[in-house]
Design an enzyme around this catalytic site. Sequence first.
Site, PDB file in Angstrom:
ATOM      1  N   ASP A  91       0.805  -1.226   0.000  1.00 45.02           N
ATOM      2  CA  ASP A  91       0.000   0.000   0.000  1.00 45.02           C
ATOM      3  C   ASP A  91       0.840   1.279   0.000  1.00 45.02           C
ATOM      4  OD1 ASP A  91      -2.602  -1.062  -0.185  1.00 45.02           O
ATOM      5  OD2 ASP A  91      -2.504  -1.683   1.913  1.00 45.02           O
TER       6      ASP A  91
ATOM      7  N   ASP B  61      -6.828  -3.754  -5.861  1.00 48.06           N
ATOM      8  CA  ASP B  61      -6.531  -2.426  -5.299  1.00 48.06           C
ATOM      9  C   ASP B  61      -5.160  -1.911  -5.742  1.00 48.06           C
ATOM     10  OD1 ASP B  61      -8.104  -4.243  -3.800  1.00 48.06           O
ATOM     11  OD2 ASP B  61      -8.023  -3.031  -1.997  1.00 48.06           O
TER      12      ASP B  61
HETATM   13  N1  GLY Z   1      -7.348  -1.277  -0.114  1.00 48.12           N
HETATM   14  C1  GLY Z   1      -8.136  -1.760   0.949  1.00 48.12           C
HETATM   15  C2  GLY Z   1      -9.541  -1.325   0.894  1.00 48.12           C
HETATM   16  O1  GLY Z   1      -9.989  -0.762  -0.098  1.00 48.12           O
HETATM   17  O2  GLY Z   1     -10.237  -1.530   1.883  1.00 48.12           O
END
Ligand code: GLY
Length: 398
Positions: free
Chosen positions: A115, A175
């Site tokens: 992330d 994501d």
């Molecule tokens: N990237 C994690 C979420 O969207 O909850």
Amino acid sequence: MTYKKMIHIEPLARRQELLSLPLLTQSEIEEAIVQALRQLDLNMAYFNEQFPFSATENLIYPITENKEWTEGFWTGMLWLAYELTHEMKYRELAERNCESFYHRISHRILVDHHDLGFLYTPSCVAAWKLIGNRQAKEAALMAADQLLSRFQEKGQFIQAWGEFGRPEHYRFIIDCLLNLPLLYWAAETTGKTRYKEIAQRHLATAIRYVIRDDASAFHTFFMDPNTGEPIRGVTHQGYCDDSSWARGQAWGIAGLPLNYRYLHDSDLIPLYRGMTHYFLNRLPQDWICCWDLIFVRDASQPRDSSAAAIACCGLLEMNAVLPETDPDKEIFRHAAHAMLHSLIQSYTSENPKPGAPLLYHGVYSWHSKKGVDEGNLWGDYFFLEALVRMSRSWSPYW
Ligand code: GLY
């Protein structure tokens, strides 16, 4: 590198209805911005140099340190506010936040995951792009190196979470399309092509496996650590393995155009179109998705306003480059307006409170009962980004 993949593109069901809706006016957007900034100002005093937690609890953000995957959205909102107003208070706090981001990456504090783009693009890349903050640039480049270090040669993907290489963590997730712009930016900034190559290789793998043939998306996809061959798609935050988690679909709708921004590869456009049609065909009457698209138009399910805000930004990003002759360009413009209008009307509050969200009625994780029918930081950020995108010409931090 090929991103070509044959997927089914559903016809849009509510095309005429969308086209008949009035577009938001400039004054409606400006009013929504004023309201959002009123909430942001209260939150600046409330959090000071600490950070809001990822999602609200009883509609107020708990105060936390810089250690989740979401703090970049908070700092990103400060940068958006600085761009909107030119007021130094936003810039000063955003710069102090960037020092915290520098500390976090230089000490490798809770950064063993993918992330890094969510964390470092709206905070430190923004600081570099907007005001040339050199420490922020250095932090973002360290974050890009950390993201590169998550790349698995066997299977050609960036591993999302968990101990690197362990079979139970050998997977990537939809994501991650939003983490790739950090790598493209690092390639442009340093002249080192490896950042871009890895982003492209991950993107190709993601398109191949995580986007399904019907243009919906798996949330996560496991690969075989011994052979690099695909194993199976499974959900993490969606309803079930073969449903389409609304935010995952929205990450696709926003992520493909942001990758297109750097790659200019027209193979990405039909994928974007398919994913967007799929999403728009599964919205309740007020255009705001339920938390999983399996609940087709079932308005009794909790909504995920954050997925709507993310999708809205994706629509606006892609519409800026689609040619006038594109058969969907006008409908996509109306869809972005319809979603943003609904968010402004029914998912915000006119009574700002210290620690409250800008956008209400999101879902963080339904299975773990975390942030259900609450605000969340990415919802707030993309809501404000959508307002900025719709009200003026804006260069993305992504
Ligand atoms: N990237 C994690 C979420 O969207 O909850």
